[in-house]
Design an enzyme around this catalytic site. Structure first.
Site, PDB file in Angstrom:
ATOM      1  N   ARG A 236     114.715  46.819  62.990  1.00  0.00           N
ATOM      2  CA  ARG A 236     113.973  45.844  63.780  1.00  0.00           C
ATOM      3  C   ARG A 236     112.995  46.602  64.666  1.00  0.00           C
ATOM      4  O   ARG A 236     113.311  47.692  65.147  1.00  0.00           O
ATOM      5  CB  ARG A 236     114.930  45.033  64.686  1.00  0.00           C
ATOM      6  N   GLU A 265     105.844  41.240  65.529  1.00  0.00           N
ATOM      7  CA  GLU A 265     105.360  40.848  64.190  1.00  0.00           C
ATOM      8  C   GLU A 265     104.742  39.451  64.241  1.00  0.00           C
ATOM      9  O   GLU A 265     105.254  38.588  64.950  1.00  0.00           O
ATOM     10  CB  GLU A 265     106.539  40.863  63.203  1.00  0.00           C
ATOM     11  N   HIS A 283     107.135  43.942  56.883  1.00  0.00           N
ATOM     12  CA  HIS A 283     108.521  43.449  56.861  1.00  0.00           C
ATOM     13  C   HIS A 283     108.888  42.917  55.462  1.00  0.00           C
ATOM     14  O   HIS A 283     109.221  41.750  55.294  1.00  0.00           O
ATOM     15  CB  HIS A 283     108.734  42.358  57.925  1.00  0.00           C
TER      16      HIS A 283
END
Ligand code: 8YV
Length: 317
Positions: A236, A265, A283
């Protein structure tokens, strides 16, 4: 009770796979919360009907929402990470939370290893070199070999082990840091994170997100990784102090970074985009057709488990 009112009412937080939503809608009523303009007014009128939240690791579920739904029985989430869901608030209310572990380990490990290789062997840079027409003017610089290097895994769980397997196949030496030593592997264990980072050529972050790992990697840890060290993050964005990382990449404190996850993000700092010694992916950890289908199946199984069979398949405990 009418037929329609017997259908469990789900509040969906964002767009999930269309085929999954279609399947859910056959026997559940889905309320698309992300399309609601005035969420406060909508909740005032509908909160007392909602039986479940359908969400993902990206969309999450905050405490205010959980507390606003008096009938809420379960939060069904798409993805293994649940740091965006307020687990404490759910627990306090006796709300079941489910995620999709197990089915994505190999694809996430593939992503980790592919960006590690791309970083170490300068694949993206070499691609840019060819496209820019630079080859006729001279050779592309050499890179370092992968075999013989130390792959340091921060968080040796199931995904970490899948990464270790790949690293072994490439001739790397495996080391790891966990809160405690695992007795089912013979990789080198480091009691401290800094000890692992000092010993690593490639440090791969595989820890869950959330409060306990927030900015686990800051300026001091990057110093420990050192000027020949590479950082790989598929965990993360919150695990790394992104500003400290940018600083460390700029001044040569570390050699480079491969990042699939970011602090905010989908926004990626321009500083990172301008650097040649970084590999950036949006991602895509679990993002294959096969794995996303397996995650959708497990999501649906959990939904049915909670609302039709009385027991979830993979409940977050
Ligand atoms: C997904 C992930 O991108 O499972 C996770 O925790 O980070 C990824 O698989 C996401 O959570 C689902 O949209």
């Amino acid at each position: 009770m009418s037929q329609a009112s017997q259908r469990p009412q789900l509040l969906m937080m964002g767009q999930l796979l269309p085929a999954l939503v279609e399947r859910i809608e056959q026997t559940y009523d889905v309320h698309r919360f992300w399309e609601v303009q005035d969420k406060t007014a909508w909740l005032k009128a509908n909160a007392d009907k909602i039986d479940g939240i359908a969400t993902s690791g990206v969309f999450g579920a905050k405490k205010e929402l959980i507390d606003a739904l008096p009938k809420l029985k379960a939060i069904i989430s798409f993805g293994v990470g649940y740091d965006s869901i307020d687990i404490g608030a759910a627990r306090d209310r006796g709300v079941i939370v489910t995620n999709t572990p197990g089915v994505l380990d190999n694809c996430v490990a593939d992503t980790a290893f592919s960006i590690l290789l791309a970083l170490g062997r300068r694949v993206c840079e070499a691609d840019r070199f060819v496209r820019a027409g630079q080859w006729p003017q001279g050779r592309f610089p050499l890179s370092g070999s992968i075999g013989g290097k130390v792959c340091g895994i921060v968080g040796l769980g199931n995904i970490g082990r899948a990464i270790a397997k790949r690293a072994e196949a490439f001739g790397m030496t495996i080391a790891y840091h966990n809160r405690s030593r695992r007795n089912d592997v013979d990789y080198t264990y480091h009691e401290t994170l800094e000890g692992l980072l000092e010993a690593s050529d490639y440090a791969v972050l595989v820890v869950p997100g959330g409060g306990s790992t927030d900015h686990l990697i800051g300026a001091e840890q990057l110093k420990a990784l050192g000027p020949k060290g590479y950082l790989v993050n598929i965990a993360r964005g919150s695990v790394v102090d992104q500003d400290a990382l940018i600083g460390a990449l700029k001044d040569g404190t570390i050699a480079g970074a491969a990042l699939d996850v970011f602090a905010d993000e989908p926004n990626v700092p321009a500083d990172l985009m301008g650097m040649d010694n970084v590999v950036l992916t949006p991602h895509i950890g679990s993002g294959t057709h096969e794995t996303r289908q397996a995650m959708a199946d497990l999501f649906y199984d959990n939904l049915e488990g909670v609302f039709r069979r009385g027991e979830a398949v993979t409940q977050v405990r």
